[in-house]
Structures are given as C-alpha cells and as structure tokens.
Design an enzyme around this catalytic site. Structure first.
Site, mmCIF file in Angstrom:
data_model
loop_
_atom_site.group_PDB
_atom_site.id
_atom_site.type_symbol
_atom_site.label_atom_id
_atom_site.label_comp_id
_atom_site.label_asym_id
_atom_site.label_seq_id
_atom_site.Cartn_x
_atom_site.Cartn_y
_atom_site.Cartn_z
ATOM 1 N N LYS A 1 0.801 -1.213 0.092
ATOM 2 C CA LYS A 1 0.098 0.047 0.109
ATOM 3 C C LYS A 1 0.885 1.391 0.060
ATOM 4 O O LYS A 1 2.242 0.976 0.476
ATOM 5 C CB LYS A 1 -0.775 -0.014 1.206
ATOM 6 C CG LYS A 1 -0.040 0.078 2.521
ATOM 7 C CD LYS A 1 -1.040 -0.183 3.731
ATOM 8 C CE LYS A 1 -0.274 -0.233 5.041
ATOM 9 N NZ LYS A 1 -0.948 -0.593 6.342
ATOM 10 N N TYR B 1 16.893 29.710 8.294
ATOM 11 C CA TYR B 1 15.855 30.538 9.069
ATOM 12 C C TYR B 1 15.651 30.540 10.393
ATOM 13 O O TYR B 1 15.979 29.773 11.306
ATOM 14 C CB TYR B 1 14.235 30.295 8.384
ATOM 15 C CG TYR B 1 14.183 30.199 7.057
ATOM 16 C CD1 TYR B 1 14.194 31.433 6.592
ATOM 17 C CD2 TYR B 1 13.803 29.144 6.254
ATOM 18 C CE1 TYR B 1 13.972 31.556 5.042
ATOM 19 C CE2 TYR B 1 13.492 28.953 5.108
ATOM 20 C CZ TYR B 1 13.701 30.286 4.333
ATOM 21 O OH TYR B 1 13.249 30.386 2.955
ATOM 22 N N ARG C 1 -10.742 0.427 14.496
ATOM 23 C CA ARG C 1 -10.645 1.183 13.471
ATOM 24 C C ARG C 1 -11.909 0.625 12.172
ATOM 25 O O ARG C 1 -12.873 0.678 13.035
ATOM 26 C CB ARG C 1 -9.191 1.128 12.794
ATOM 27 C CG ARG C 1 -8.060 1.664 13.801
ATOM 28 C CD ARG C 1 -6.663 2.012 12.831
ATOM 29 N NE ARG C 1 -6.291 0.902 12.123
ATOM 30 C CZ ARG C 1 -5.080 0.735 11.665
ATOM 31 N NH1 ARG C 1 -4.253 1.663 11.667
ATOM 32 N NH2 ARG C 1 -4.703 -0.233 10.931
HETATM 33 C C1 LIG Z 1 -0.272 -1.840 6.996
HETATM 34 C C2 LIG Z 1 -0.977 -2.897 7.256
HETATM 35 C C3 LIG Z 1 -0.327 -4.078 7.432
HETATM 36 C C4 LIG Z 1 1.227 -4.068 7.434
HETATM 37 O O1 LIG Z 1 1.864 -3.783 8.618
HETATM 38 P P1 LIG Z 1 3.496 -3.580 8.943
HETATM 39 O O2 LIG Z 1 3.775 -3.043 10.333
HETATM 40 O O3 LIG Z 1 4.094 -2.543 7.950
HETATM 41 O O4 LIG Z 1 3.998 -4.761 8.522
HETATM 42 C C5 LIG Z 1 -0.857 -5.254 7.790
HETATM 43 N N1 LIG Z 1 -2.322 -5.236 8.004
HETATM 44 C C6 LIG Z 1 -2.870 -3.930 7.674
HETATM 45 C C7 LIG Z 1 -4.130 -4.202 7.892
HETATM 46 C C8 LIG Z 1 -2.207 -2.979 7.395
HETATM 47 O O5 LIG Z 1 -3.050 -1.863 7.260
#
Ligand SMILES: *Cc1c(COP(=O)(O)O)cnc(C)c1O
Length: 379
Positions: free
Chosen positions: A41, A270, A139
């Site tokens: 992702k 800055y 979530r």
């Molecule tokens: C992003 C995500 C993962 C991967 O998590 P990592 O900590 O990067 O291995 C796995 N499952 C879900 C549902 C996620 O959103």
C-alpha cells in the site's frame, strides 16, 4: 567508491529490489509454514508499488495486500496477477470492476458485504472476500457485536454462490504482549464462531511485521508484512534491521549543492537556530520538507558524506538544509546520504524517525514526488 554514486542525481531515492527480495525470503523462512502477504500500500511505503510487488513475489511472497481499490487496480493494470487483497473502501466504492479483476475484498461491515454480493451478481462471478473482525483496534473491521450476524449472512451468500469467504482477519494494536494476546484470543473466538456458521476459510491472518517476528502464535496461516519488506524495523525500540536479518531497501541521497566556510557566530538558515560555534564549513543539501525531510528533525538528524556522519545545522527548509561538516574536505557534487543501510555508515530511516519524534514508517513513506525513485536490481 561505487561509480553509480558519482553519477547520482541532485536528489534521489534509490530502492534496492534485491534487498526487498531478500527481506521477503527471510521473513518467509521465519514464518513458514505460514504464508506471506507482502503489503505494498501507499506506493509500497514510498518505494514504488509495481517494482516492489514484483520483487516481493520473486522473493517468495504468496499474495499482495493494499489499502484501497485504486492501489489494487494499479497493480492489475501493470500485469500483476498474484492474489491481491484490498481492505479499506470508499463508501461509494464500485466493487464490480474489482471482482472482475480478481481483487479480493476485505469486509468491514454488513453493508459492504451486501454491496459486494450485489456487485458479484453484476460481474457474473463470486466475490472473494476476507471478513475482518475488529478485535480491539477500533478502526475498521466488523464490530464484535455484529460478527455473528455478518458471518451468518456471509454463509447464506456463499450458499447462493455470490461470495466466497476465503479469509478471516484482524489487526493487532502492538500495545503490549498481553493486549496482543487478548486480541489473538478474540480473533480465534471469532474464527470458531464463523466456522460454526458454516464458513470454511482458507486463511486466517492477524500478524503484521511486528507480530510475525515476535508473536509466533499470531502467524496462523498468513502474515501481512509491510515494513519488514522494506528492511525497516517495526518496533521503535532501537532494534536494528541487521539484528532482524533485514536490509533497508531505500537510500535517500543527494549531491552537495554549495559549500561555504563560515566564521564563528555566523547564523545559518531561517531563524538562526544555529550559529557557528567556531570556524567551520557548511554544506548545502538540496532536499527539504517538500521532499519529505521532516522539519521537526532540524538541528537533530545526521547525514553521511563518504561514510562519515555530520549533523544538520539549523532549520530544514522546503528545498534544502545545511550540514556542519567541520574541517572535512567536501566539494560541490559530493554525495550526501540522508538515510540508507547503516552498514554503509549512513543513518537509518529509524534514526531520522527518532530525530523527528516519529517512526521509520513515516520517514520512508512521506518522501515527496519531486524525488525520483531509482530501482536497482541484480547488482
Ligand atoms: C499496513 C498494514 C499491514 C502491514 O503492517 P506492517 O507493520 O508495515 O507490517 C498489515 N495489515 C494491515 C491491515 C495494514 O493496514
């Protein structure tokens, strides 16, 4: 010095696909007989979804995971036909094209399940779904109170041939071993309930990278590993990639754009948050917060030039920041590594995370679009 480095562009994120492949192979060997879903992702955490997906599959990943359908379609459009799951859906998502392209769908509510079943009718083939149980992260995922009714409905829809429940899953909060164990138990209870309702999923999956590495009971049939694929440690407790048998895949680097000798008391960048404590040399690095370099790390992070670490001097600006190189003989055009593989002397993405009060995940994922990605393979 590697001749590639001499020719390195002004600013660049180099992604070592051999490291991706090796990291996946290593993770697969640790979790076997559980299988591996490589999570790609967010453009593979900023590393480039299509090349990373191919490298991960070459390294032994069995499946791919993304957040949303646009990300999934982009992989299919690139010709990647591996099993592919998307789990975070726009309320207005159109599931019919996803079903037609063999994209597996995470389900977080009864409404989504119904929409997928309707889309399956339109697509003329069953939707392959993974039901997600919220075991504590609060979530997405199906609320525990709704689980019994959703699995019952899913069993009916499966009997009708409109869906196939291939998987059941949940996600850990990484709060503490005790809280994670409670989530595992809640998940297994949910699995048992789904099986009593007549479902027979192929894969139960709970662990991401942290759980895959430190919670063997959570590996179940499949682990969804993201950050480990990129060679960044998931824990935020100082554990290094090397200690986990992983290699950072991304190197963020640039070329020194200017060098200036300054007198004691000279302010830089800055707000003059830094003034030269003694005569010293400043080197200008052509990356800034527009490129994802966190301004929060101003005056705290370090970079490597020719394998030696130097501190960031003063504020990180939109396009550039300064490094105090002391008496070192650096020249315009020399390579500066912001982060990469610590085995080369470079800071890690986690070091930048610490300097910016965040995590390595955010450092690699937020690299801006102005920074070209270069993918190396077979080196
Ligand atoms: C992003 C995500 C993962 C991967 O998590 P990592 O900590 O990067 O291995 C796995 N499952 C879900 C549902 C996620 O959103």
């Amino acid at each position: 010095m590697n001749p590639r480095h001499v020719r390195s562009p002004f600013r660049e994120a180099v992604v070592d696909l051999d490291a991706v492949r090796a990291n996946v192979a290593h993770l697969a060997s640790i979790v076997a007989p559980a299988r591996v879903m490589a999570v790609v992702k967010a453009d593979a955490y900023g590393h480039g979804a299509v090349p990373v997906a191919r490298a991960a599959l070459a390294g032994g990943a069995h499946e791919l995971g993304v957040a949303d359908l646009d990300e999934a379609h982009a992989l299919r459009d690139a010709g990647i036909d591996a099993p592919l799951l998307a789990w975070l859906h726009d309320p207005a998502a159109r599931f019919e094209p996803a079903i037609a392209h063999g994209i597996e769908l995470g389900v977080s509510s009864l409404a989504q399940l119904e929409a997928m079943a309707d889309a399956a009718t339109g697509a003329g083939s069953a939707a392959t779904v993974h039901l997600k149980l919220d075991t504590g992260l609060s979530r997405n995922g199906i609320a525990r109170d709704d689980w019994a009714s959703v699995v019952a409905r899913a069993a009916d829809l499966e009997d009708d041939g409109r869906i196939r429940v291939r998987g059941l899953f949940s996600h850990l909060s990484n709060t503490s071993p005790g809280e994670d164990a409670a989530q595992l138990q809640a998940f297994l209870d949910g699995v048992a309930r789904a099986e009593r309702a007549g479902l027979s999923p192929d894969v139960r999956h709970l662990a991401a990278t942290a759980g895959a590495l430190r919670m063997p009971d959570a590996r179940l049939d499949l682990v969804r590993v993201g950050i480990g694929v990129y060679g960044v440690p998931p824990f935020g407790d100082g554990t290094t990639a090397a200690e986990l048998g992983l290699r950072p895949a991304m190197t963020l680097r640039g070329r020194i754009a200017a060098v200036r000798r300054v007198d004691p008391g000279t302010g830089a960048s800055y707000g003059y948050t830094w003034r030269a404590p003694h005569p010293t040399t400043l080197a200008l690095v052509p990356l800034g917060y527009a490129d994802g370099v966190p301004r929060q790390a101003s005056g705290r992070a370090e970079v490597a030039i020719d394998g030696v670490r130097y501190p960031v001097a003063g504020r990180i600006a939109m396009d550039q920041f300064l490094v105090d190189v002391g008496e070192a003989e650096v020249a315009v055009g020399d390579e500066v590594v912001l982060f990469g593989d610590p085995a080369t002397g470079a800071p890690s993405a986690d070091d930048w995370g610490d300097a910016a009060d965040t995590i390595g995940y955010e450092i690699v994922t937020r690299i801006g679009s102005r920074v070209p990605r270069t993918h190396l393979e077979g080196s």
